[in-house]
Scaffold this motif. Structure first.
Motif, short mmCIF file in Angstrom:
data_model
loop_
_atom_site.label_atom_id
_atom_site.label_comp_id
_atom_site.label_asym_id
_atom_site.label_seq_id
_atom_site.Cartn_x
_atom_site.Cartn_y
_atom_site.Cartn_z
N ILE A 279 0.84 -1.20 0.00
CA ILE A 279 0.00 0.00 0.00
C ILE A 279 0.88 1.25 0.00
CG2 ILE A 279 -1.65 1.35 1.37
CD1 ILE A 279 -2.83 -1.34 2.32
N ALA A 280 1.94 1.23 0.81
CA ALA A 280 2.86 2.38 0.88
C ALA A 280 3.47 2.68 -0.49
CB ALA A 280 3.94 2.12 1.91
N LYS A 281 3.77 1.65 -1.26
CA LYS A 281 4.31 1.84 -2.61
C LYS A 281 3.24 2.40 -3.55
CE LYS A 281 7.87 -1.76 -2.29
NZ LYS A 281 8.27 -3.12 -2.74
N ASP A 282 2.00 1.90 -3.40
CA ASP A 282 0.91 2.36 -4.26
C ASP A 282 0.63 3.85 -4.09
OD1 ASP A 282 0.54 -0.12 -5.35
OD2 ASP A 282 -1.29 -0.60 -4.23
N VAL A 283 0.78 4.36 -2.86
CA VAL A 283 0.40 5.76 -2.59
C VAL A 283 1.61 6.69 -2.47
CG1 VAL A 283 -1.77 5.07 -1.50
CG2 VAL A 283 0.26 5.41 -0.08
N ASN A 284 2.78 6.20 -2.90
CA ASN A 284 4.00 7.02 -2.96
C ASN A 284 4.63 7.34 -1.61
OD1 ASN A 284 3.97 7.26 -5.83
ND2 ASN A 284 2.39 8.85 -5.68
N ILE A 285 4.25 6.61 -0.56
CA ILE A 285 4.99 6.77 0.70
C ILE A 285 6.38 6.19 0.51
CG2 ILE A 285 5.11 6.00 3.11
CD1 ILE A 285 2.06 6.20 3.21
N PHE A 286 6.46 5.05 -0.15
CA PHE A 286 7.74 4.52 -0.61
C PHE A 286 7.79 4.71 -2.12
CE2 PHE A 286 7.76 1.26 3.08
CZ PHE A 286 8.40 2.17 3.91
N THR A 287 8.76 5.49 -2.59
CA THR A 287 8.87 5.75 -4.03
C THR A 287 9.97 4.89 -4.64
OG1 THR A 287 10.49 7.52 -3.69
CG2 THR A 287 8.15 8.14 -3.63
N GLN A 288 10.14 5.03 -5.93
CA GLN A 288 11.17 4.27 -6.64
C GLN A 288 12.55 4.58 -6.08
OE1 GLN A 288 10.05 2.05 -9.03
NE2 GLN A 288 12.10 1.20 -8.82
N GLU A 289 12.76 5.84 -5.69
CA GLU A 289 14.05 6.23 -5.11
C GLU A 289 14.31 5.49 -3.81
OE1 GLU A 289 13.87 10.42 -4.63
OE2 GLU A 289 13.47 10.81 -6.75
N ASP A 290 13.26 5.33 -2.99
CA ASP A 290 13.41 4.66 -1.70
C ASP A 290 13.77 3.18 -1.87
OD1 ASP A 290 12.69 6.94 -0.23
OD2 ASP A 290 10.57 6.52 -0.54
#
Length: 378
Positions: A279-290
């Motif tokens: 979910i965090a990846k879906d909503v940009n809490i964790f981004t590709q950079e992270d």
């Protein structure tokens, strides 16, 4: 009650999934018709309402019925034919809820020695309390190591989609503790029977199937929540359900706006770790950079079992973080730690459990129309 499921295997796992989903549940779907349009709404928690929908779908549509009947025809039928005798409320240590229900052969006519325990809960904990599993054909088999690992892998696959997973299990009459096999709470039993008497043939009395006079208040197991885990042991796993609980469409862009404004986002959730990360990846809490560095995601007490120095060190990294399988008090502890680092905290929440943390943060935000009055007042 459920003819669609009966066509396949009368005593198979799918039928038990229907029973757990419909009975271990306090929600209901309500249907109305307005301007020739059927409208369906939930009463109760969203997760439990989703299980009601699952019950209706597995049982097949109630054809040629009004929206009012169609909304919960099978759930209503199940609850009438399996009256609830006791509820083992959800507790955070065992992360499960169960109900003790009486099997009924015909409406209003209960059988003896027929209580069954229906259980739903977090798969990682409930699976540990299961010793057997049931197949679609109705066979009950030992839950050995290889099967257990295969189930865990499938749960992990569901969680990363991301789906919120619940394990469903039963404890049938022959494996129940003796005092629970025929238990019914006589204090809440409104049924009455005529008692023939030479003196007064119109005398009434309460029906009681507990020869020792036990009630929920004085039953040695049911009156003590610390015993619930023991009751919910030796279970038979009948299935795992995955429920889609998507974030609102505007959330992902809002998180990007927060990041651009220099606001760090920390997500605190009761979901499992795999689900929370997805979910965090879906909503940009964790981004590709992270994703090129270790993700700061912690489950249960993983974070709070560290030393204060380690906790402060992780919080000082200025990265977005995820805390899953969290307790309500964890939110307050996190706010205290962030405030000790001179951070200005803004806390969002919509439940009663969020109120203390909402008050403690510099900025408390009670979320939307669904927020409880307690959260809004905080």
């Amino acid at each position: 009650g459920i003819p669609h499921v009966q066509e396949e295997h009368k005593n198979g796992a799918v039928r038990d999934v229907v029973k757990v989903a419909g009975l271990c549940n306090d929600a209901k779907i309500v249907g109305t018709t307005s301007d020739n349009t059927d409208i369906f709404e939930r009463v109760g928690e969203p997760t439990e309402a989703a299980l009601c929908v699952l019950t209706e779908k597995l049982c097949g549509p109630a054809l040629n019925e009004s929206a009012e009947v169609m909304a919960s025809s099978h759930v209503t039928s199940l609850r009438q034919s399996h009256p609830r005798r006791a509820t083992l409320e959800f507790t955070r240590d065992r992360k499960s809820m169960s109900v003790l229900c009486d099997e009924t052969t015909n409406y209003g006519k209960t059988s003896n020695n027929s209580n069954t325990l229906y259980v739903k809960g977090a798969p990682n904990l409930l699976l540990n309390r299961c010793t057997h599993y049931k197949t679609r054909s109705g066979k009950v088999l030992k839950l050995n190591g290889p099967v257990r690992r295969e189930i865990e892998e499938r749960i992990q696959t569901l969680a990363t989609r991301p789906l919120r997973c619940l394990a469903l299990a039963v404890k049938e009459t022959n494996t129940l503790e003796k005092s629970l096999k025929t238990f019914r709470d006589t204090e809440d039993d409104d049924e009455e029977e005529d008692i023939s008497s030479s003196k007064d043939k119109n005398q009434k009395g309460k029906v009681s199937s507990n020869s020792d006079g036990t009630t929920l208040r004085n039953h040695p197991l049911l009156s003590d929540p610390s015993q619930y885990k023991n009751i919910e042991s030796g279970l038979t796993l009948v299935g795992v359900v995955g429920i889609k609980d998507p974030a609102r469409p505007e959330v992902a862009q809002s998180i990007i706006a927060c990041r651009d404004a220099g606001i760090r986002v920390i997500m605190i959730t009761g979901d499992a770790k795999d689900t929370a990360i997805a979910i965090a990846k879906d909503v940009n809490i964790f981004t590709q950079e992270d994703r090129n560095m270790p993700l700061l995601a912690f489950e249960g007490r993983d974070f709070f079992d560290k030393t204060i120095e380690e906790q402060l060190s992780l919080l000082s990294l200025q990265q977005n973080m995820v805390f899953c399988r969290a307790e309500p008090t964890d939110k307050q502890i996190l706010i205290q730690l962030l405030q000790s680092q001179s951070e200005i905290t803004a806390m969002t929440g919509d439940g009663v459990n969020d109120a203390p943390a909402l008050q403690q943060a510099e900025i408390g935000i009670a979320m939307g129309i669904t927020g409880t009055e307690v959260a809004k007042e905080a």
